[in-house]
Write an enzyme that holds these catalytic residues in place. Structure first.
Site, PDB file in Angstrom:
ATOM      1  N   ASP A 193      31.315  99.884  21.551  1.00 42.38           N
ATOM      2  CA  ASP A 193      31.137  98.888  22.619  1.00 42.38           C
ATOM      3  C   ASP A 193      30.477  97.657  22.021  1.00 42.38           C
ATOM      4  O   ASP A 193      30.211  97.608  20.808  1.00 42.38           O
ATOM      5  CB  ASP A 193      30.319  99.472  23.789  1.00 42.38           C
ATOM      6  N   HIS A 266      35.192  94.805  25.105  1.00 39.49           N
ATOM      7  CA  HIS A 266      34.027  95.565  24.631  1.00 39.49           C
ATOM      8  C   HIS A 266      34.084  95.763  23.115  1.00 39.49           C
ATOM      9  O   HIS A 266      33.820  96.850  22.604  1.00 39.49           O
ATOM     10  CB  HIS A 266      33.925  96.906  25.371  1.00 39.49           C
ATOM     11  N   GLU A 329      37.555  95.759  31.473  1.00 40.28           N
ATOM     12  CA  GLU A 329      36.701  94.579  31.406  1.00 40.28           C
ATOM     13  C   GLU A 329      36.957  93.701  30.178  1.00 40.28           C
ATOM     14  O   GLU A 329      36.071  93.463  29.378  1.00 40.28           O
ATOM     15  CB  GLU A 329      35.229  95.030  31.441  1.00 40.28           C
ATOM     16  N   TRP A 395      38.400 104.169  37.735  1.00 43.36           N
ATOM     17  CA  TRP A 395      36.943 104.012  37.930  1.00 43.36           C
ATOM     18  C   TRP A 395      36.598 103.006  39.019  1.00 43.36           C
ATOM     19  O   TRP A 395      35.590 103.122  39.679  1.00 43.36           O
ATOM     20  CB  TRP A 395      36.268 103.640  36.602  1.00 43.36           C
ATOM     21  N   TYR A 420      29.498 107.956  38.968  1.00 44.44           N
ATOM     22  CA  TYR A 420      28.674 107.185  38.032  1.00 44.44           C
ATOM     23  C   TYR A 420      27.224 107.663  38.092  1.00 44.44           C
ATOM     24  O   TYR A 420      26.449 107.262  38.963  1.00 44.44           O
ATOM     25  CB  TYR A 420      28.819 105.680  38.319  1.00 44.44           C
TER      26      TYR A 420
HETATM   27  C1  ACM Z   1      33.628 100.924  33.154  1.00 42.26           C
HETATM   28  O1  ACM Z   1      32.706 101.359  33.864  1.00 42.26           O
HETATM   29  N1  ACM Z   1      33.580  99.705  32.657  1.00 42.26           N
HETATM   30  C2  ACM Z   1      34.782 101.734  32.847  1.00 42.26           C
END
Ligand code: ACM
Ligand code: ZN
Length: 518
Positions: A193, A266, A329, A395, A420
Site C-alpha cells: 500500500d 495504493h 481507490e 466492499w 469492517y
Molecule cells: C478498501 O477499503 N479500500 C477496499
C-alpha cells in the site's frame, strides 16, 4: 474392632452410592461456529491419559493436530481405537460428523479438511486449559453427542492490512490459528500500500531499501488539524523465507493465503522507489498519512514489466488459485494529465480513464490466467468493464456484488456496513481511536452475505464473506486483537452456520465461554 470395621464399611458403601448418584459433570457444549445439528445424550466419554487414536494417511493433518493438541494437555496418545477417523465419501469436502459415545469417538469425513473441522469441534469440548498446555487433571468427561456439520459458504475469510502497521510472523501465525479454530479457510494478506511495501521482491532491491520504510507517521486522527507527525521512521518487510513459513503454516491448518498486490492505486510506496512507474516521473515519498493518493501506476511498459516480475515472485511463494490485485481507490488525476495515458486511451479505443483502468486490470488478469491463476479485486474493478474471469470483492455496500453476480462473476462479500472491523465496536468513552464508523457485534452477527436482489440461480455466485482489518489506527498486536475479537467469532458463524440455527442471545452465551479459550 468388629463394630469399627462394619461402621467403616457402611461409610465406604454410602460414599460409593452417593458418588454413583451424583450426575457426572460433563464439559459444557458451547461451540463456535454453531454446528448444523447437535444431539446430546446423557452419558460421557472419559478422555484420560491412556486415550488412543486410530487414523490413516488420508487424515494425517487432522489426526496429527489432535495428537499434538492432546499431548500439549499432558495426554500421552497411543494408537488404538478410542478415537477413530473414518472415510465417508458421502460427506462434502468440508463436512464432518462427530459421534461421541460412552466407549468411543468417531470422526467421519471425506477429506482431511473435513476431519480437521471435526477436530476443531472436539477441541472446543475440552477444557480451555488445553489451549495453554496447562491442563493438570487426569480425565475429561466429554458429553456423548452426535454432530453433523458442514459450512454454508466455501469462502470464509479474514483480511489483514500489514502496510499501515506491520505485525510479527508469530502474530500472523496466531491470527491463522484463530482463523482455523473458527473453521474459516482464507487469510487475505494485504501486503502492499502507499504507506509501506511488505513483501521481499528480489528482482527489485529498492522495494526493500525504500518502499518498506516511511520517515514518520501521522499522530491522532486524520481529521485532527493541523496534521502532526511522530518523527519516527517506521517499517519492515517479510522476507520470502518468512512468507513461505506463513504459507506452509496456514496449509497445515487448511487456510489458503491470498496475497494482495495493489494496482493501479495504493502504489505510492513502490513509486517512491521507482518513480518511472508513475505518470510524472517525480520523486515521491512513502506516504506518512492515511487516505487515497494520486500517484498511481502509469500503464506504461515499465509498469507492466515491473508488475509481471513482482507477480512471478509472488506466484512462486503463493500456490493459491486467487491472487488479489487490489483495484480500489485509484484517482484518475495523473492519468488525465499524462500524455502517455491519453495516447493509450486513443490508440486502444477506450472511452475514458475508467476504461483505462479496466484495460490495466484485464491485462494483468490475462497474465495471471496464463499462469493458471485467477484474479480477485475490490469492486472498483467493475468500473469501465469487468475483466472476463475476475472475482469481485464487494466492499462499497453490496451493489457491486449484485452487478457482478448478475453478470455471472463470483463475488466475496465484505461490505463496510458489516465487515469492517477497523470501525468502532461500541460507543463507550474508553474505545481506542478508530477510523470511524460503528459496527457492533450484533450487527456483524446479523449479516446475511446473500444480497436480496439475487435470484436463486444468481446466489450461487456468492462464494462467502470476509472480515477486513485495516490498520491505520491499529499500531499494536494487542490493539489488533481487541478490534478482531469477538467480531471475528460472529463472522465465523455468518459464513459457517445455517441461518436457521443462528440466534444472537445463544451466540453471546457461547461467547462468554469462548473468551477464556481466546
Ligand atoms: C478498501 O477499503 N479500500 C477496499
Ligand atoms: Zn500515465
Amino acid at each position: 474392632m468388629h463394630f469399627k470395621t462394619s461402621f467403616g464399611f457402611i461409610i465406604l458403601l454410602l460414599t460409593v452410592l452417593s458418588c454413583q448418584h451424583k450426575p457426572i459433570e460433563a464439559q459444557e457444549v458451547a461451540i463456535i461456529p454453531q454446528p448444523n445439528s447437535i444431539n446430546i445424550s446423557k452419558s460421557v466419554f472419559v478422555l484420560n491419559r491412556a486415550t488412543s487414536i486410530n487414523s490413516e494417511d488420508t487424515f494425517k493433518i487432522s489426526s496429527d493436530f489432535l495428537k499434538s493438541y492432546l499431548e500439549s494437555g499432558g495426554i500421552e496418545v497411543n494408537s488404538g481405537n478410542d478415537i477413530t477417523f473414518i472415510v465417508d465419501k458421502n460427506l462434502g469436502k468440508e463436512a464432518y460428523s462427530l459421534n461421541i459415545s460412552e466407549d468411543k469417538i468417531e470422526i467421519k469425513a471425506s477429506t482431511d479438511q473435513g476431519a480437521f473441522y471435526a477436530v476443531q469441534t472436539l477441541r472446543q469440548l475440552l477444557p480451555v486449559e488445553f489451549e495453554s498446555g496447562s491442563f493438570e487433571g487426569n480425565q475429561v468427561n466429554i458429553p456423548a453427542l452426535v454432530i453433523e456439520d458442514a459450512p454454508q459458504f466455501t469462502y470464509r475469510g479474514m483480511h489483514l492490512d500489514v502496510s499501515r502497521h506491520m505485525f510479527s510472523v508469530d502474530f500472523i501465525k496466531k491470527y491463522i490459528d484463530a482463523i482455523a479454530m473458527l473453521k474459516m479457510n482464507t487469510f487475505h494478506w494485504h501486503l502492499t500500500d502507499d504507506q509501506g511495501w511488505r513483501i521481499e521482491i528480489k528482482k527489485y532491491p529498492k522495494l526493500q531499501e525504500v518502499s518498506t520504510f516511511r520517515d514518520e507517521t501521522l499522530i491522532g486522527h486524520y481529521s485532527d488539524q493541523p496534521h502532526q507527525f511522530d518523527g519516527k521512521r517506521y517499517g519492515g518487510y517479510y522476507t520470502q523465507e518468512e512468507v513461505k513459513e506463513v504459507v506452509a503454516y496456514a496449509k497445515e491448518r487448511f487456510v489458503t493465503v491470498i496475497p494482495e498486490i495493489e494496482m493501479p492505486g495504493h502504489a505510492q510506496a513502490a513509486i517512491a522507489a521507482y518513480p518511472e512507474l508513475g505518470c510524472t516521473g517525480d520523486q515521491v515519498k512513502v506516504a506518512q498519512k492515511w487516505g487515497v493518493f494520486e500517484d498511481i501506476y502509469c500503464p506504461n511498459q515499465k509498469t507492466f514489466a515491473f508488475l509481471e516480475d513482482v507477480l512471478d515472485e509472488v506466484l512462486e511463494l503463493f500456490p493459491t488459485e486467487f491472487i488479489h490485485i487490489g483495484g480500489d481507490e485509484a484517482p484518475k488525476t495523473r492519468w488525465k494529465n499524462c500524455a502517455h495515458c491519453q495516447a493509450l486511451i486513443k490508440s486502444e479505443g477506450l472511452k475514458d480513464e475508467h476504461e483505462l483502468q479496466s484495460y490495466f486490470i484485464t491485462k494483468m488478469e490475462k497474465y495471471l490466467n496464463s499462469k493458471g491463476r485467477q484474479i480477485i479485486g475490490w469492486d472498483e474493478i467493475l468500473e469501465g468493464g469487468l475483466a472476463p474471469n475476475a472475482t469481485v470483492m464487494s466492499w462499497r455496500g453490496t451493489s457491486g456484488a449484485v452487478e457482478a453476480a448478475k453478470s455471472g462473476h463470483n463475488v466475496v462479500m465484505t461490505p463496510t456496513s458489516h465487515c469492517y472491523f477497523d470501525y468502532y465496536q461500541s460507543d463507550g468513552e474508553d474505545e481506542p481511536l478508530a477510523i470511524g464508523g460503528f459496527l457492533p457485534l450484533e450487527k456483524v452477527y446479523g449479516f446475511n452475505p446473500i444480497p436480496e436482489e439475487l435470484t436463486k440461480e444468481e446466489q450461487k455466485y456468492v462464494l462467502g464473506a470476509q472480515g477486513n482489518i485495516w490498520t491505520e489506527y491499529i499500531p499494536t498486536e494487542d490493539h489488533l486483537e481487541y478490534m478482531v475479537f469477538p467480531r471475528m467469532l460472529a463472522m465465523s458463524e455468518v459464513v459457517w452456520s445455517n441461518p436457521e440455527n443462528k440466534n444472537y442471545k445463544d451466540f453471546v452465551a457461547r461467547l462468554e465461554h469462548f473468551h477464556k479459550r481466546l
